[in-house]
Design a protein around this motif. Structure first.
Motif, mmCIF file in Angstrom:
data_model
loop_
_atom_site.group_PDB
_atom_site.id
_atom_site.type_symbol
_atom_site.label_atom_id
_atom_site.label_comp_id
_atom_site.label_asym_id
_atom_site.label_seq_id
_atom_site.Cartn_x
_atom_site.Cartn_y
_atom_site.Cartn_z
ATOM 1 N N HIS A 147 1.466 0.677 7.658
ATOM 2 C CA HIS A 147 0.993 1.982 7.159
ATOM 3 C C HIS A 147 0.555 2.868 8.335
ATOM 4 O O HIS A 147 -0.622 3.220 8.465
ATOM 5 N N ASP A 192 3.177 12.405 -1.026
ATOM 6 C CA ASP A 192 3.110 10.944 -1.143
ATOM 7 C C ASP A 192 4.445 10.493 -1.742
ATOM 8 O O ASP A 192 4.646 10.582 -2.955
ATOM 9 N N GLU A 249 5.383 5.303 7.006
ATOM 10 C CA GLU A 249 5.188 3.865 6.845
ATOM 11 C C GLU A 249 6.524 3.165 6.632
ATOM 12 O O GLU A 249 7.322 3.588 5.800
HETATM 13 O O1 LIG Z 1 -6.716 5.068 0.530
HETATM 14 P P1 LIG Z 1 -5.824 3.899 0.786
HETATM 15 O O2 LIG Z 1 -6.055 2.750 -0.133
HETATM 16 O O3 LIG Z 1 -5.885 3.449 2.233
HETATM 17 O O4 LIG Z 1 -4.343 4.386 0.530
HETATM 18 C C1 LIG Z 1 -3.821 5.456 1.249
HETATM 19 C C2 LIG Z 1 -2.415 5.827 0.770
HETATM 20 O O5 LIG Z 1 -1.549 4.771 1.072
HETATM 21 C C3 LIG Z 1 -0.147 5.007 0.805
HETATM 22 O O6 LIG Z 1 0.363 5.959 1.684
HETATM 23 C C4 LIG Z 1 0.086 5.399 -0.628
HETATM 24 O O7 LIG Z 1 1.416 5.865 -0.805
HETATM 25 C C5 LIG Z 1 -0.885 6.463 -1.060
HETATM 26 O O8 LIG Z 1 -0.746 6.656 -2.466
HETATM 27 C C6 LIG Z 1 -2.316 6.090 -0.720
HETATM 28 O O9 LIG Z 1 -3.189 7.115 -1.123
#
Ligand SMILES: O=P(O)(O)OC[C@H]1O[C@H](O)[C@H](O)[C@@H](O)[C@@H]1O
Length: 278
Positions: A147, A192, A249
């Protein structure tokens, strides 16, 4: 107790990186050209049970809420074991981390596994090799992502190339069958997306540099920027952090990976900075 919490890497050419054993989390990467390439939120919490906001969280064995586990699985919140770190013969610096099942993890995900992250830096390149082996006697499946939070000077001056013509799932709007027509993606609002069937490089273009991202083993790529409103709801994301970050990612989400006993899966995300010559 042999507990290392921070790991510093320095390649012979001067490229540097900083990692935490918590999450095997890469927090900083400074290639030879000298500027930080990863976004790390100033409001990030560092501590047991918390995920670091920025750098490269490892999403495993579940992406987001696509399953019954806590969001993004347990790897990003776990203490990994540092297997080795140092400078290789050719001068690159490398760290290797591993994570295996334990009683707490078996209670939420009853599988015997070994996950490994290998982080290698040299010159203008960062390579992340992530692999998972099934050490148990029954098959399991998982979804995963590296990520990566890239640091940008100004999101309004940033373009992403390499996604034109691809199908994607829009997590913001909830629509599953979208296609990106334009060759360059501009981030003008919360974004997203899960793009499928990635075969070409993705390039983050800024006025002063380009970062070329090549992935293999991972089928999908996620592009995430929370935008202003979502940013304000994320307590560990610094105010207006969305203006200085973009997550690209390397992921496998839409078709989970299945491993038979003894089987190994591996995926790579490799990033190279191309500074603009004056
Ligand atoms: O806030 P977190 O749990 O770290 O997730 C952060 C982000 O991760 C990914 O990119 C998903 O696609 C998003 O939907 C999410 O908001």
């Amino acid at each position: 107790m042999d507990k290392v919490s921070k790991v510093l890497l320095q390649a012979r050419d001067g490229a540097r990186a900083e990692l935490h054993t918590h999450g095997a989390h890469l927090c900083s990467w400074i290639p030879v050209s000298g500027s930080e390439q990863l976004f790390l939120s100033k409001s990030s919490e560092f501590g047991p049970g918390k995920a670091i906001r920025g750098g490269v969280p490892i999403v495993f064995p579940q992406f987001s809420n696509h399953g019954p586990l806590p969001k993004h699985g347990f790897a990003r919140n776990a203490e990994w074991r540092l297997v080795s770190s140092g400078v290789l013969e050719q001068g690159a610096a490398q760290a290797v981390f591993e994570l295996q099942e334990n009683i707490a993890r078996l209670l939420v995900w009853p599988h015997v596994f070994r996950a490994e992250l290998v982080v290698t830096i040299a010159e203008e390149t960062l390579q992340l090799d992530f692999s998972v082996v099934n050490n148990g006697d029954t098959a399991f499946s998982f979804t995963t992502a590296l990520h990566t939070y890239f640091k940008v000077d100004d999101i309004t001056q940033t373009l992403i190339h390499g996604l034109g013509g691809l199908d994607y799932r829009d997590t913001v709007g909830g629509s599953r069958d979208c296609q990106q027509e334009e060759p360059f993606l501009e981030i003008t609002a919360e974004t997203d997306r899960i793009y499928s069937d990635i075969t070409s490089d993705i390039v983050i273009i800024q006025p002063h540099q380009q970062v070329q991202i090549r992935q293999s083993g991972f089928n999908d790529a996620v592009v995430w920027n929370p935008g202003a409103e979502k940013n304000a709801q994320i307590s560990d994301l610094e105010p207006n952090g969305y203006q200085r970050m973009i997550c690209v990612e390397a992921a496998t989400i839409l078709h989970p990976i299945s491993l038979a006993p003894g089987q190994l899966w591996s995926g790579t995300q490799m990033m190279t900075v191309h500074p603009k010559s004056a």
